[in-house]
Design a protein around this motif. Structure first.
Motif, short mmCIF file in Angstrom:
data_model
loop_
_atom_site.label_atom_id
_atom_site.label_comp_id
_atom_site.label_asym_id
_atom_site.label_seq_id
_atom_site.Cartn_x
_atom_site.Cartn_y
_atom_site.Cartn_z
N ALA A 20 27.26 33.26 47.34
CA ALA A 20 28.45 33.63 46.57
C ALA A 20 29.72 33.31 47.34
O ALA A 20 30.70 32.81 46.77
CB ALA A 20 28.40 35.10 46.19
N GLN A 23 30.20 29.55 47.13
CA GLN A 23 30.50 29.15 45.76
C GLN A 23 31.94 29.52 45.38
O GLN A 23 32.68 28.71 44.83
CB GLN A 23 29.50 29.81 44.81
CG GLN A 23 29.64 29.39 43.37
CD GLN A 23 28.46 29.86 42.54
OE1 GLN A 23 27.31 29.68 42.93
NE2 GLN A 23 28.75 30.49 41.42
N TYR A 24 32.34 30.75 45.69
CA TYR A 24 33.70 31.17 45.35
C TYR A 24 34.75 30.39 46.13
O TYR A 24 35.79 30.02 45.58
CB TYR A 24 33.88 32.67 45.61
CG TYR A 24 33.36 33.54 44.50
CD1 TYR A 24 33.88 33.45 43.21
CD2 TYR A 24 32.37 34.47 44.74
CE1 TYR A 24 33.40 34.25 42.18
CE2 TYR A 24 31.88 35.28 43.72
CZ TYR A 24 32.40 35.17 42.45
OH TYR A 24 31.94 35.95 41.44
N HIS A 27 35.03 27.00 44.57
CA HIS A 27 35.77 27.09 43.32
C HIS A 27 37.27 27.30 43.59
O HIS A 27 38.12 26.74 42.90
CB HIS A 27 35.21 28.21 42.44
CG HIS A 27 33.86 27.88 41.90
ND1 HIS A 27 33.07 28.82 41.29
CD2 HIS A 27 33.14 26.73 41.88
CE1 HIS A 27 31.93 28.25 40.92
NE2 HIS A 27 31.96 26.99 41.27
N PHE A 43 39.41 33.64 42.75
CA PHE A 43 38.26 33.06 43.43
C PHE A 43 38.29 33.40 44.92
O PHE A 43 37.28 33.80 45.51
CB PHE A 43 38.23 31.53 43.28
CG PHE A 43 37.78 31.01 41.94
CD1 PHE A 43 36.65 31.51 41.31
CD2 PHE A 43 38.48 29.99 41.32
CE1 PHE A 43 36.23 31.00 40.10
CE2 PHE A 43 38.07 29.47 40.10
CZ PHE A 43 36.93 29.98 39.48
N SER A 47 35.71 35.91 46.98
CA SER A 47 34.96 35.35 48.11
C SER A 47 35.08 36.27 49.33
O SER A 47 34.09 36.53 50.02
CB SER A 47 35.48 33.96 48.46
OG SER A 47 34.76 33.43 49.55
N GLU A 50 32.89 39.20 48.89
CA GLU A 50 31.49 38.85 49.12
C GLU A 50 31.21 38.72 50.62
O GLU A 50 30.11 39.05 51.08
CB GLU A 50 31.12 37.57 48.38
CG GLU A 50 31.37 37.58 46.88
CD GLU A 50 30.58 38.60 46.07
OE1 GLU A 50 29.82 39.40 46.63
OE2 GLU A 50 30.74 38.61 44.84
N ASP A 88 30.01 31.97 38.03
CA ASP A 88 30.31 33.13 38.86
C ASP A 88 29.96 34.43 38.13
O ASP A 88 29.41 35.35 38.75
CB ASP A 88 31.77 33.12 39.30
CG ASP A 88 32.06 31.97 40.26
OD1 ASP A 88 31.12 31.50 40.93
OD2 ASP A 88 33.22 31.54 40.33
N GLU A 92 27.29 37.34 39.29
CA GLU A 92 27.63 38.77 39.37
C GLU A 92 26.65 39.60 38.54
O GLU A 92 26.20 40.67 38.98
CB GLU A 92 29.06 39.02 38.89
CG GLU A 92 30.13 38.36 39.73
CD GLU A 92 30.22 38.85 41.16
OE1 GLU A 92 29.68 39.93 41.48
OE2 GLU A 92 30.83 38.15 41.98
N HIS A 127 33.87 42.73 39.67
CA HIS A 127 33.97 41.27 39.62
C HIS A 127 33.54 40.74 38.25
O HIS A 127 34.20 39.87 37.68
CB HIS A 127 33.10 40.62 40.70
CG HIS A 127 33.49 40.95 42.09
ND1 HIS A 127 32.60 40.86 43.15
CD2 HIS A 127 34.65 41.38 42.63
CE1 HIS A 127 33.21 41.22 44.27
NE2 HIS A 127 34.46 41.54 43.98
N TRP A 131 35.75 38.49 35.53
CA TRP A 131 35.37 37.19 34.97
C TRP A 131 35.24 37.26 33.46
O TRP A 131 35.60 36.30 32.78
CB TRP A 131 34.10 36.66 35.62
CG TRP A 131 34.28 36.38 37.09
CD1 TRP A 131 33.48 36.81 38.11
CD2 TRP A 131 35.33 35.64 37.72
NE1 TRP A 131 33.98 36.39 39.32
CE2 TRP A 131 35.11 35.65 39.11
CE3 TRP A 131 36.44 34.95 37.23
CZ2 TRP A 131 35.96 35.02 40.00
CZ3 TRP A 131 37.28 34.31 38.14
CH2 TRP A 131 37.05 34.35 39.50
#
Length: 137
Positions: A20, A23-24, A27, A43, A47, A50, A88, A92, A127, A131
């Motif tokens: 995560a 990935q965040y 992004h 984003f 992150s 996370e 994302d 989550e 989160h 989103w």
């Protein structure tokens, strides 16, 4: 639940959190288009959340006698901003489901780990709601 079983579950959680983070951050730096200014900071902030989750999980694994993994699970990247947000959100929702199951499995046997997972669950729910809002759901 034995400590070794608990460590195995936490290792998977940690690997998911490591994915995560990446990935965040990906992004965050790759998002383009009209919506980019509105979500790029989100984003980045998620992150960082996370990263804090990964740190707490790694610490707990060490406290239980394990060695934290450094290998993330699958990282999903690419697409437009909507695809990024959908991926994302899916992550989550998976985390929410996983943490709920683990909290039930632990029960009262390990209150420290249970509390950790409850705290992470609260963040993951927040989160997911963020989103969903971005997607207009």
């Amino acid at each position: 639940m034995k400590a070794s079983e608990l460590i195995e579950h936490l290792q998977v959680d940690l690997a998911d959190e490591l994915a995560a983070i990446t990935q965040y951050m990906y992004h965050h730096v790759m998002v383009t288009g009209a919506q980019a200014p509105a979500i790029t900071d989100l984003f980045r902030k998620v992150s960082i959340d996370e990263m804090k989750h990964a740190e707490r999980l790694a610490e707990r694994i060490c406290e239980l006698g394990g060695v934290p993994t450094v290998k993330p699970t699958e990282i999903k990247v690419g697409g437009d901003w909507m695809q990024m947000v959908r991926e994302d959100l899916e992550g989550e929702l998976r985390a929410i489901e996983t943490y709920r199951k683990q909290i039930k499995m632990i029960g009262d046997d390990n209150p420290i780990t249970r509390r950790l997972l409850e705290d992470l669950l609260i963040d993951e729910n927040r989160h997911a709601e963020q989103w969903k809002t971005v997607l207009g759901k």
